[in-house]
Design a protein around this motif. Structure first.
Motif, PDB file in Angstrom:
ATOM      1  N   ALA A 154     -14.945   2.916 -10.400  1.00 56.03           N
ATOM      2  CA  ALA A 154     -14.354   4.246 -10.577  1.00 56.03           C
ATOM      3  C   ALA A 154     -13.511   4.630  -9.363  1.00 56.03           C
ATOM      4  N   GLN A 155     -14.029   4.331  -8.161  1.00 51.45           N
ATOM      5  CA  GLN A 155     -13.270   4.634  -6.944  1.00 51.45           C
ATOM      6  C   GLN A 155     -11.986   3.813  -6.881  1.00 51.45           C
ATOM      7  N   LYS A 156     -12.055   2.556  -7.302  1.00 50.95           N
ATOM      8  CA  LYS A 156     -10.858   1.716  -7.317  1.00 50.95           C
ATOM      9  C   LYS A 156      -9.836   2.247  -8.310  1.00 50.95           C
ATOM     10  N   ALA A 157     -10.291   2.683  -9.478  1.00 50.32           N
ATOM     11  CA  ALA A 157      -9.379   3.246 -10.482  1.00 50.32           C
ATOM     12  C   ALA A 157      -8.721   4.516  -9.944  1.00 50.32           C
ATOM     13  N   GLN A 158      -9.509   5.352  -9.260  1.00 53.84           N
ATOM     14  CA  GLN A 158      -8.956   6.568  -8.681  1.00 53.84           C
ATOM     15  C   GLN A 158      -7.937   6.223  -7.582  1.00 53.84           C
ATOM     16  N   PHE A 159      -8.277   5.249  -6.752  1.00 55.43           N
ATOM     17  CA  PHE A 159      -7.373   4.815  -5.695  1.00 55.43           C
ATOM     18  C   PHE A 159      -6.078   4.250  -6.284  1.00 55.43           C
ATOM     19  N   ASP A 160      -6.201   3.438  -7.336  1.00 57.44           N
ATOM     20  CA  ASP A 160      -5.004   2.878  -7.976  1.00 57.44           C
ATOM     21  C   ASP A 160      -4.124   3.980  -8.545  1.00 57.44           C
ATOM     22  N   ALA A 161      -4.741   5.007  -9.124  1.00 58.54           N
ATOM     23  CA  ALA A 161      -3.972   6.132  -9.664  1.00 58.54           C
ATOM     24  C   ALA A 161      -3.250   6.867  -8.534  1.00 58.54           C
ATOM     25  N   GLN A 162      -3.937   7.072  -7.409  1.00 54.53           N
ATOM     26  CA  GLN A 162      -3.305   7.735  -6.271  1.00 54.53           C
ATOM     27  C   GLN A 162      -2.146   6.896  -5.732  1.00 54.53           C
ATOM     28  N   GLN A 163      -2.333   5.586  -5.693  1.00 58.56           N
ATOM     29  CA  GLN A 163      -1.270   4.697  -5.224  1.00 58.56           C
ATOM     30  C   GLN A 163      -0.073   4.766  -6.157  1.00 58.56           C
ATOM     31  N   ALA A 164      -0.311   4.835  -7.451  1.00 59.33           N
ATOM     32  CA  ALA A 164       0.788   4.922  -8.420  1.00 59.33           C
ATOM     33  C   ALA A 164       1.556   6.230  -8.227  1.00 59.33           C
ATOM     34  N   VAL A 165       0.823   7.331  -8.023  1.00 56.03           N
ATOM     35  CA  VAL A 165       1.474   8.626  -7.793  1.00 56.03           C
ATOM     36  C   VAL A 165       2.286   8.574  -6.493  1.00 56.03           C
ATOM     37  N   PHE A 166       1.699   7.977  -5.452  1.00 55.21           N
ATOM     38  CA  PHE A 166       2.395   7.857  -4.168  1.00 55.21           C
ATOM     39  C   PHE A 166       3.665   7.022  -4.313  1.00 55.21           C
ATOM     40  N   ALA A 167       3.568   5.913  -5.049  1.00 56.71           N
ATOM     41  CA  ALA A 167       4.743   5.051  -5.256  1.00 56.71           C
ATOM     42  C   ALA A 167       5.824   5.789  -6.027  1.00 56.71           C
ATOM     43  N   ASN A 168       5.426   6.559  -7.050  1.00 54.48           N
ATOM     44  CA  ASN A 168       6.404   7.333  -7.822  1.00 54.48           C
ATOM     45  C   ASN A 168       7.068   8.390  -6.947  1.00 54.48           C
ATOM     46  N   GLN A 169       6.277   9.018  -6.082  1.00 51.31           N
ATOM     47  CA  GLN A 169       6.819  10.032  -5.184  1.00 51.31           C
ATOM     48  C   GLN A 169       7.810   9.412  -4.200  1.00 51.31           C
TER      49      GLN A 169
END
Length: 191
Positions: free
Chosen positions: A40-55
């Motif tokens: 779950a933490q990895k999935a949350q981290f991956d989502a944050q990374q995707a948002v950061f990359a999009n930003q």
């Protein structure tokens, strides 16, 4: 730098997930919960990374668009100055193509475009390729003083303006006998 290092540590932390525990272990439930929490933490981290990359991508696009807008504004003012200086569009286009072959840096090109005498500098560099190639091969620190010398020479190409009135269109030739300065001389007697 700090954020980049921290991000690298988090990537390393979430790069490996614990293997599925053996169902016959005494603490199977605890290991399974810990593994599920890690997933779950990895999935949350991956989502944050995707948002950061999009930003980051969005900010890069914004910077690129702003750079293009600035470039268009400089090109428009450059074209207006070209017209003010009386340089023909074909002439400045040919000079620009010649100067483009010198391999000037983008910053230097932007400086010339933004300069009030930019069209004259371009024209001078096109007429003097030796100076253009020398300018292209200089260090960025030496370019300033060399460009000042080029600008001084280029300003000499500026068309001379004068405040003298335009010449008269119709000139009167000769003197009309009736309009002489001695109008009442016809009856005078000289002795």
């Amino acid at each position: 730098d700090f954020e980049a290092k921290q991000r690298e540590q988090e990537v390393a932390k979430f790069s490996s997930i614990a293997p599925l525990p053996d169902p016959f272990d005494d603490d199977y439930e605890e290991k399974l919960k810990a593994r599920d929490l890690q997933i779950a933490q990895k999935a949350q981290f991956d989502a944050q990374q995707a948002v950061f990359a999009n930003q980051q991508q969005f900010e890069a696009q914004q910077k690129q668009q702003q750079k293009q807008i600035d470039m268009q504004a400089k090109v428009q003012t450059y074209a207006a100055r070209t017209k003010e200086l009386g340089i023909g569009q074909d002439e400045i286009q040919a000079a620009g193509n010649t100067v483009a072959q010198y391999g000037l840096s983008d910053d230097l090109v932007m400086h010339i475009l933004g300069d009030s005498d930019g069209p004259l500098i371009t024209k001078h560099l096109a007429e003097n390729p030796q100076e253009g190639f020398e300018l292209a091969s200089m260090s960025p620190y030496a370019v300033g003083s060399f460009l000042d010398g080029i600008k001084a020479k280029a300003v000499a190409l500026k068309p001379k303006t004068t405040n003298a009135p335009p010449p008269a269109q119709k000139l009167k030739a000769g003197v009309n006998a009736k309009d002489t300065q001695y109008k009442n001389i016809s009856g005078a007697k000289f002795e």
